[in-house]
Write an enzyme that holds these catalytic residues in place. Structure first.
Site, PDB file in Angstrom:
ATOM      1  N   LYS A 195       6.874 -21.043  -5.438  1.00 45.19           N
ATOM      2  CA  LYS A 195       5.341 -21.441  -5.973  1.00 45.19           C
ATOM      3  C   LYS A 195       4.983 -19.842  -6.817  1.00 45.19           C
ATOM      4  CE  LYS A 195       2.794 -18.413  -2.725  1.00 45.19           C
ATOM      5  NZ  LYS A 195       2.369 -18.201  -3.886  1.00 45.19           N
ATOM      6  N   GLY A 248       6.997  -9.000  -2.872  1.00 42.92           N
ATOM      7  CA  GLY A 248       5.938  -9.042  -2.757  1.00 42.92           C
ATOM      8  C   GLY A 248       5.235  -8.003  -1.950  1.00 42.92           C
ATOM      9  N   SER A 249       4.465  -7.542  -0.839  1.00 46.11           N
ATOM     10  CA  SER A 249       3.574  -6.528  -0.570  1.00 46.11           C
ATOM     11  C   SER A 249       4.258  -6.501   0.685  1.00 46.11           C
ATOM     12  CB  SER A 249       2.367  -6.694   0.037  1.00 46.11           C
ATOM     13  OG  SER A 249       2.532  -7.569   0.681  1.00 46.11           O
ATOM     14  N   VAL A 251       2.972  -6.441   4.286  1.00 46.76           N
ATOM     15  CA  VAL A 251       3.026  -7.464   4.898  1.00 46.76           C
ATOM     16  C   VAL A 251       2.974  -8.517   5.096  1.00 46.76           C
ATOM     17  CG1 VAL A 251       0.304  -7.643   5.614  1.00 46.76           C
ATOM     18  CG2 VAL A 251       0.654  -5.154   4.950  1.00 46.76           C
ATOM     19  N   GLY A 253       5.618  -9.943   3.751  1.00 43.75           N
ATOM     20  CA  GLY A 253       6.560  -9.596   3.845  1.00 43.75           C
ATOM     21  C   GLY A 253       7.584 -10.099   5.523  1.00 43.75           C
ATOM     22  N   GLU A 270      12.362  -8.285  -1.162  1.00 43.18           N
ATOM     23  CA  GLU A 270      12.105  -7.099  -2.719  1.00 43.18           C
ATOM     24  C   GLU A 270      10.750  -6.930  -2.244  1.00 43.18           C
ATOM     25  OE1 GLU A 270      11.144  -4.201  -4.287  1.00 43.18           O
ATOM     26  OE2 GLU A 270      10.762  -6.283  -6.437  1.00 43.18           O
ATOM     27  N   CYS A 304       6.538  -1.466  -8.352  1.00 42.08           N
ATOM     28  CA  CYS A 304       6.993  -1.586  -6.593  1.00 42.08           C
ATOM     29  C   CYS A 304       7.945  -0.128  -7.147  1.00 42.08           C
ATOM     30  CB  CYS A 304       7.866  -2.696  -6.491  1.00 42.08           C
ATOM     31  SG  CYS A 304       9.101  -3.375  -7.511  1.00 42.08           S
ATOM     32  N   GLU A 403       0.930   3.227  -0.937  1.00 40.74           N
ATOM     33  CA  GLU A 403       1.734   2.002  -2.093  1.00 40.74           C
ATOM     34  C   GLU A 403       0.016   2.172  -3.022  1.00 40.74           C
ATOM     35  OE1 GLU A 403       4.741  -0.299  -4.006  1.00 40.74           O
ATOM     36  OE2 GLU A 403       3.816  -1.299  -2.206  1.00 40.74           O
TER      37      GLU A 403
END
Length: 503
Positions: A195, A248-249, A251, A253, A270, A304, A403
């Site tokens: 995706k 990604g973030s 949240v 994850g 990650e 990141c 972050e």
């Protein structure tokens, strides 16, 4: 498009073309609501992409399963490696076309996008292509007791592909992240449903096109566009998916972990970071100032591994912070296609507003903006934020704990090593970091106490295909890059062979 920056005819033709889904080797229309794509440098509509419905996800997973059990699953490592090497060569040969589309899509400079394609994506795929012929098991004579004490056995282990992989990539470096997911997955013999990032989806089409051109069988790589909470969620909970690889973030994850529990699919994550740069008085400040700016403000801070916390010893704190702030003030900002720019826009107006809110929060918390002109919001088109250096901050401030994902550096003074290390490790993240000193004993001592997946000494985030990368705590699960990045795509089968009575 803006009169200031015009796409090349080749890029404009690409933007004007339909943007479909790749399922089972065919480009097909998506069945969900299309997604509008914006050029963040100008706040202008760029194009529209089809989006995948749940039914499209089902079709893509089914195509990947057929390919896994078909020609791709029967290929030797040598044959897979040949396809991957050709795939990387095609990406490399077309890097400028891919980079131009990516620069319009996510706002990074054309030079940075070209480097991401050539240095990151292509080299990672080549690295893992080399591994395709080196995946092997083991054999040994086990010790068995009890009733089988007089029987001799041999155990042979096989390393097999884990199966169908759902790969979900972010918008900040899409070509590099795709290479990082596809390289190890395809080298091990897995098939992939990938995706793209909803805010920067266009790069995925090049990867799908060139994989097929390289000889990749239909269904081995499927490309879907879609929203994370719709298409991404459908992939995460799909019972036909064996593994998820997500960047990604935190949240998102957590949502993926919860969705993956349905069939206990394997997960690699990650996630975010709040990486420190730790500077002692004997560090080379002339080298450190531009290195700090690069480490923090690369991709306008949308990385990141960005070094967003500067822990500077009291003896050099004032000089270093002001020099970094002056360096930041001199960085060029502009449209991603303008030559020589350092900072492009943030990905969206929403992200720009979020970063500006953090800057105002830092000021309200009592941190001082060290930039000569203070905090000056951007005026005009584009989602730009000028780089900010906060001085006189403390480790418990929100700007030092959370972050921000923008060009914001928070500088914290220290004079006690033990207290500094407690502050360094006080966030929920543990992704990257660096220690700057000419005392190697001190450097190694401090580096070992920084709780993160990787630490540099007199360098920050020195990424290479061979070097494991990943985070501790809320920065993620597992590692990517290197041999450790290959293992999550493999499963081990042990075959025990009865050799008969012992002599």
């Amino acid at each position: 498009m803006s009169a200031l920056i015009q796409p090349t005819p080749r890029a404009q033709a690409f933007f004007d073309a339909p943007h479909r889904l790749l399922i089972g080797g065919e480009w097909v229309e998506g069945r969900a609501e299309p997604i509008a794509v914006e050029n963040p440098s100008r706040n202008e509509h760029l194009t529209t992409v089809d989006a995948a419905s749940d039914e499209d996800v089902d079709r893509a997973v089914a195509a990947a399963r057929v390919a896994l059990n078909g020609p791709w699953g029967r290929m030797s490592g040598r044959e897979r490696a040949g396809i991957l090497f050709r795939f990387a060569d095609l990406l490399d040969a077309n890097a400028e076309e891919i980079a131009e589309a990516m620069a319009y899509d996510n706002g990074q400079s054309l030079a940075a996008c070209t480097g991401i394609v050539r240095v990151l994506a292509c080299e990672i795929i080549r690295y893992y292509a080399g591994w395709a012929t080196k995946i092997a098991g083991d054999s040994f004579l086990p010790s068995l007791g009890g009733a089988r004490a007089n029987t001799q056995f041999m155990v042979s282990t096989l390393r097999e592909p884990i199966g169908v992989v759902a790969a979900i990539v972010p918008w900040n470096a899409p070509a590099g992240m795709m290479g990082l997911k596809l390289g190890p997955a395809l080298a091990t013999g897995c098939t992939v449903v990938l995706k793209t990032a909803e805010l920067a989806p266009l790069t995925g089409e090049f990867f799908g096109r060139f994989f097929l051109e390289a000889g990749g069988p239909p269904g081995v790589l499927n490309i879907l566009h879609g929203l994370g909470h719709e298409t991404g969620a459908a992939m995460a909970r799909h019972p036909g998916v064996d593994k998820i690889s997500f960047t990604g973030s935190p949240v998102a994850g957590r949502s993926i972990v919860q969705a993956a529990a349905g069939n206990l699919k394997k997960v690699t994550l990650e996630l975010g970071g709040k990486s420190p740069i730790i500077v002692f008085p004997d560090a080379d400040l002339d080298a450190l100032v531009p290195a700090t700016a690069l480490a923090c403000f690369v991709a306008s801070g949308q990385a990141c591994m960005a070094a967003t916390r500067l822990f500077a010893h009291a003896d050099i704190y004032d000089e270093l912070v002001q020099r970094v702030a002056d360096h930041a003030d001199a960085l060029t900002i502009g449209d991603s296609l303008e030559p020589g720019i350092f900072l492009g826009p943030l990905i969206s107006a929403r992200q720009r507003a979020r970063v500006e809110d953090y800057i105002r929060t830092g000021i309200a918390e009592g941190a001082r903006v060290a930039n000569r002109n203070g905090f000056v919001p951007w005026e005009g088109a584009g989602n730009f934020v000028r780089p900010i250096v906060f001085a006189d901050a403390t480790a418990d401030m929100r700007i030092a704990q959370e972050e921000i994902f923008g060009p914001v550096l928070t500088a914290i003074r220290f004079d006690d090593e033990a207290a500094m290390l407690r502050d360094v490790n006080s966030t929920t993240y543990g992704l990257s970091g660096s220690v700057w000193t000419n005392d190697i004993t001190r450097a190694l001592r401090v580096a070992r106490q920084v709780d993160s997946g990787q630490v540099g000494i007199n360098v920050h985030a020195a990424v290479s295909p061979e070097t494991p990368f990943g985070g501790n705590r809320e920065s993620g699960w597992g590692r990517e890059f290197g041999e450790e990045g290959l293992l999550p795509y493999l499963k081990t089968k042990a075959i025990s062979i009865n050799l008969g009575p012992r002599d």
